[in-house]
Design an enzyme around this catalytic site. Structure first.
Site, mmCIF file in Angstrom:
data_model
loop_
_atom_site.group_PDB
_atom_site.id
_atom_site.type_symbol
_atom_site.label_atom_id
_atom_site.label_comp_id
_atom_site.label_asym_id
_atom_site.label_seq_id
_atom_site.Cartn_x
_atom_site.Cartn_y
_atom_site.Cartn_z
ATOM 1 N N GLU A 441 0.822 -1.216 0.000
ATOM 2 C CA GLU A 441 0.000 0.000 0.000
ATOM 3 C C GLU A 441 0.852 1.260 0.000
ATOM 4 O O GLU A 441 0.335 2.368 0.010
ATOM 5 C CB GLU A 441 -1.008 -0.003 1.159
ATOM 6 C CG GLU A 441 -0.515 -0.533 2.469
ATOM 7 C CD GLU A 441 -1.619 -0.697 3.512
ATOM 8 O OE1 GLU A 441 -2.797 -0.485 3.217
ATOM 9 O OE2 GLU A 441 -1.269 -1.022 4.655
ATOM 10 N N CYS A 508 -7.224 -6.307 -1.506
ATOM 11 C CA CYS A 508 -8.185 -6.266 -0.396
ATOM 12 C C CYS A 508 -8.706 -4.854 -0.140
ATOM 13 O O CYS A 508 -9.447 -4.628 0.796
ATOM 14 C CB CYS A 508 -7.570 -6.849 0.875
ATOM 15 S SG CYS A 508 -6.192 -5.880 1.488
HETATM 16 C C1 PEP Z 1 -6.177 -0.491 2.014
HETATM 17 O O1 PEP Z 1 -5.447 0.437 2.343
HETATM 18 O O2 PEP Z 1 -6.600 -0.656 0.855
HETATM 19 C C2 PEP Z 1 -6.611 -1.467 3.028
HETATM 20 C C3 PEP Z 1 -7.262 -2.555 2.694
HETATM 21 O O3 PEP Z 1 -6.355 -1.183 4.328
HETATM 22 P P1 PEP Z 1 -7.183 -0.087 5.166
HETATM 23 O O4 PEP Z 1 -8.345 0.351 4.327
HETATM 24 O O5 PEP Z 1 -7.591 -0.732 6.434
HETATM 25 O O6 PEP Z 1 -6.177 1.002 5.361
HETATM 26 MG MG MG Z 2 -4.490 0.396 4.246
#
Ligand code: PEP
Ligand code: MG
Length: 584
Positions: A441, A508
C-alpha cells in the site's frame, strides 16, 4: 425552502454504502448531536434556564482560557477569533430570541437553543457580506461548546437515546463514532464531509448500514425531526418525501432484496471465469458480528481481518490470551478456509493506539501501521504469538500493514521467529507453515516487489492506501475526493509491478468490491479478491461472467493508457457488456 415547510427536497451526495434507510432525521453538527426534544413542565422552566446560564458561564471560561493560551503561543491577532466567539456567546439577538421561544415551545432548553442558533446560522449563510457568511463556522463552534456544557455525556454513542431507527445527518463521523452506531437506533447516515474509502465508509459497509457522504451544506439544510429517506444506492437524502416517493422506495427496497437473495443462492458456485481461471474470493472483516455473514455469503475464508477494531474497540487492549481465544474461534469457524490476520493498523484516520501528546500534522504519513507495532515490540509480540497459536486450529495467514521496504520485513520476520521460539519453549502449538505476507500500500513497496517477494509468501494490495500514497491524495478529504482514482495509470502500473513479482497477490482494498473494476483486476492477474461480505455475491457473479483472456487483453491496453478515465472506461465497458443485469 426548509424541511419544516413540508415540501419534498433532495440533497445529493456520494453513495458509499448501499441500501435504503427511512426514518426521522437526526442532525449532528460538527461533533454535537442535535439534542433530543422533550416537552417540559412549567415547574422545570427555572431549572432549565439555570442549566443554560451555567453552560454559558462554563463556555465563557473555556473560551477565555483558550484565548489566553493562543495569545501566549501565537499573539493577539490569532487570539482575536475568540473575542468573536465570546461576543456571539452573549449575543443579544440570540438571547432575546431564546427568551421568547423558550416559554412558547415549553421544550428542554438545549433543544430550543439549538433551534434558535440553527435558524440564525441559516440567515447568516444568506447575507451578502462574505466575511459575515464565513462566521457561520464560528457560530457552529460556539453552539457545540454550549451544548456540550449543558449535557456533558461525551462518550455516549450517537443516537443512543433514539427510540426507533433514525436517519443520522452529521458534518462528519469518526470511525469510532461509526463503529459505535447501533443499527437498532440508526437506520443509515449521511455526512457533509467524507469519502468512499475513509474507514467511516468502510465500517458503514461492514455494518450493512446505508450511507451517503459529501453532501454540500447538509447540516445547514437539514431539519431535525422531519421524515427522511436515505438512498445509499444513488446518493440521495430526501427530506419530507411525498407518498409517491415513499412508495417508490419501498418497492425499490423489496426489489433489491429479491435480487440480493437470488445472488446469495449462488453462494456455493466457484468464483471462476468462463475460461476456467479461479479467483479466491474472501471476505474483509472488522467486527465479530460479521462472522455469520462470512458463511452466509459463501466466502472462501477471510482475506483481511482488520484487527485494530477488535484490539482498540473498547479502549483496553486485550492481552495475548484474550486475543488467542478470539482469533481461535474465528479460525475454527472458517476452517478449512484460511483466515488472514492483518496486524494492528492504528493511526491515520483510525483509532489511535496511544493518545499522542502532540497531534501529528500528517497522521497518514506518521506513526501508523507497522511503524507503531515495531516501536511497541512487547505488545506486537503478544499479537504475533496469539495469531501463531490460533494457527494450530486451522489455516491461518498473517500480514503487515503499511510496509515501505525490506528493513521492516526483516524486522517482523525476526520478531516472528522469536515468538515461534517462545511458543516452542512454552510447549504451545502453532503451524510451522503459516503463510506470512505483507500489504502493498506504499509505492516504495510496490516498486521493490521483486525483492520483497523473496522474503514473504504473498502480497495483498491495499488499493485504498496505495491510491492515497501514489497520487498524494488524502483518502478522507472530501475536497480532493474527485482526485482519488484507483485507476490512475500510476496506481495500475504499480499493481502490475507487484503482481509480476510472481507470488500470490490479492487485492483487499475497496477497489476489489467495485464490479466496474473487477475486469481490470482479473486481467492484471490477481489471484484473490477480498471484499466486504455483503459484496461477495455480486463480485462472484461478476467473475463468473468474465473471460480471463479478454480481461488480460483489456488490462494490457489499460497499461498503455495515459489517464485514469481511459483505464476506467475500458473496465467499465467490459463490465457492462458481461453483466449488464448487475447495473439495473
Ligand atoms: C487499504 O489500504 O486498501 C486497506 C485494505 O487497508 P485499510 O483500508 O484498512 O487502510
Ligand atoms: Mg491500508
Amino acid at each position: 425552502m426548509s424541511c419544516k415547510e413540508g415540501f419534498e427536497r433532495r440533497l445529493k451526495g456520494m453513495p458509499v454504502s448501499p441500501g435504503i434507510a427511512m426514518g426521522v432525521l437526526r442532525v449532528e453538527a460538527r461533533g454535537c448531536s442535535s439534542p433530543i426534544v422533550r416537552t417540559i413542565l412549567p415547574t422545570e422552566m427555572e431549572s432549565e434556564w439555570a442549566r443554560f446560564e451555567s453552560a454559558l458561564a462554563r463556555t465563557e471560561e473555556e473560551l477565555s482560557s483558550l484565548k489566553a493560551r493562543v495569545e501566549h503561543l501565537s499573539g493577539a491577532n490569532e487570539a482575536a477569533i475568540f473575542d468573536a466567539h465570546l461576543l456571539f456567546l452573549r449575543d443579544k439577538t440570540i438571547l432575546n430570541k431564546l427568551r421568547k421561544e423558550f416559554p412558547k415551545r415549553m421544550q428542554n432548553i438545549d433543544s430550543v437553543y439549538y433551534a434558535v442558533v440553527q435558524n440564525f446560522m441559516e440567515v447568516m449563510r444568506h447575507v451578502d457580506d462574505p466575511y459575515l457568511r464565513s462566521r457561520v463556522v464560528d457560530i457552529g463552534d460556539v453552539l457545540q461548546r454550549v451544548l456540550k456544557n449543558m449535557a456533558p455525556a461525551q462518550n455516549a454513542p450517537l443516537c443512543g437515546d433514539c427510540t426507533e431507527p433514525c436517519v443520522l445527518a452529521a458534518y462528519d463521523l469518526t470511525p469510532s463514532d461509526t463503529a459505535d452506531l447501533d443499527p437498532r437506533k440508526v437506520a443509515g447516515f449521511v455526512t457533509e464531509a467524507g469519502s468512499a474509502v475513509s474507514h467511516t465508509a468502510i465500517l458503514a459497509r461492514s455494518l450493512g448500514m446505508p450511507a451517503v457522504v459529501a453532501v454540500p451544506n447538509l447540516v445547514i439544510d437539514s431539519r431535525v425531526g422531519c421524515q427522511a429517506i436515505l438512498d445509499g444506492y444513488n446518493g440521495y437524502l430526501i427530506l419530507n418525501p411525498t407518498a409517491e416517493t415513499l412508495q417508490h422506495y419501498r418497492e425499490l427496497q423489496a426489489e433489491k432484496e429479491r435480487a440480493y437473495t437470488a445472488l446469495i443462492d449462488m453462494k456455493d458456485l466457484p468464483a471462476e471465469t468462463t475460461d476456467g481461471r479461479r479467483i479466491r474470493l474472501a471476505a474483509n472483516v472488522e467486527f465479530a458480528h460479521e462472522y455469520t455473514a462470512i458463511q452466509r455469503s459463501g466466502a472462501e475464508g477471510v482475506g483481511l481481518f482488520r484487527t485494530e477494531f477488535f484490539l482498540l474497540g473498547d479502549g483496553s487492549l486485550p492481552d495475548e490470551e484474550a486475543q488467542y481465544e478470539h482469533y481461535r474461534k474465528l479460525v475454527e469457524s472458517c476452517s478449512p478456509e484460511e483466515v488472514i490476520f492483518r496486524t494492528l493498523d492504528s493511526g491515520g484516520d483510525k483509532l489511535p493506539f496511544e493518545v499522542l501528546e502532540e497531534k501529528e500534522d500528517n497522521p497518514f504519513l506518521g506513526w501508523r501501521g507497522i511503524r507503531v507495532s515495531l516501536s511497541r515490540v512487547e505488545i506486537f509480540k503478544e499479537q504475533l504469538r496469539a495469531i501463531l497459536r490460533a494457527s494450530a486450529h486451522g489455516k491461518v495467514g498473517v500480514m503487515f500493514p503499511m510496509v515501505s521496504g525490506i528493513t521492516e520485513v526483516k524486522d517482523v520476520q525476526a520478531l516472528l521467529e522469536d515468538c515461534r521460539a517462545e511458543l516452542r519453549e512454552r510447549g504451545q502449538a502453532y503451524d510451522e507453515n503459516m503463510r506470512v505476507g505483507i500489504m502493498i500500500e506504499v509505492p516504495s513497496a510496490a516498486m521493490m516487489a521483486d525483492v520483497l517477494a523473496r522474503h514473504v509468501d504473498f502480497f495483498s494490495i491495499g488499493t485504498n492506501d496505495l491510491t492515497q500514497y501514489t497520487i498524494a491524495v488524502d483518502r478522507v478529504n472530501f475536497r480532493v475526493a474527485s482526485m482519488f482514482r484507483p485507476t490512475h495509470p500510476g496506481v495500475v502500473r504499480l499493481m502490475r509491478q507487484t503482481i509480476s513479482a510472481g507470488i500470490p497477490t490479492a487485492v483487499c482494498g475497496e477497489m476489489g468490491g467495485d464490479i466496474n473494476l473487477v475486469p481490470l483486476l482479473v486481467g492484471l492477474g490477481v489471484s484473490e479478491l477480498s471484499v466486504g461480505a455483503h459484496l461477495l455475491p455480486v463480485v462472484r457473479y461478476a467473475i463468473r461472467h468474465l473471460n480471463y483472456e479478454e480481461c488480460r487483453a483489456m488490462a494490457e491496453e489499460a497499461l498503455q493508457a495515459e489517464d485514469s478515465y481511459t483505464i476506467r472506461g475500458l473496465s467499465v465497458d467490459m463490465a457492462h457488456r458481461c453483466y449488464p443485469e448487475l447495473f439495473n
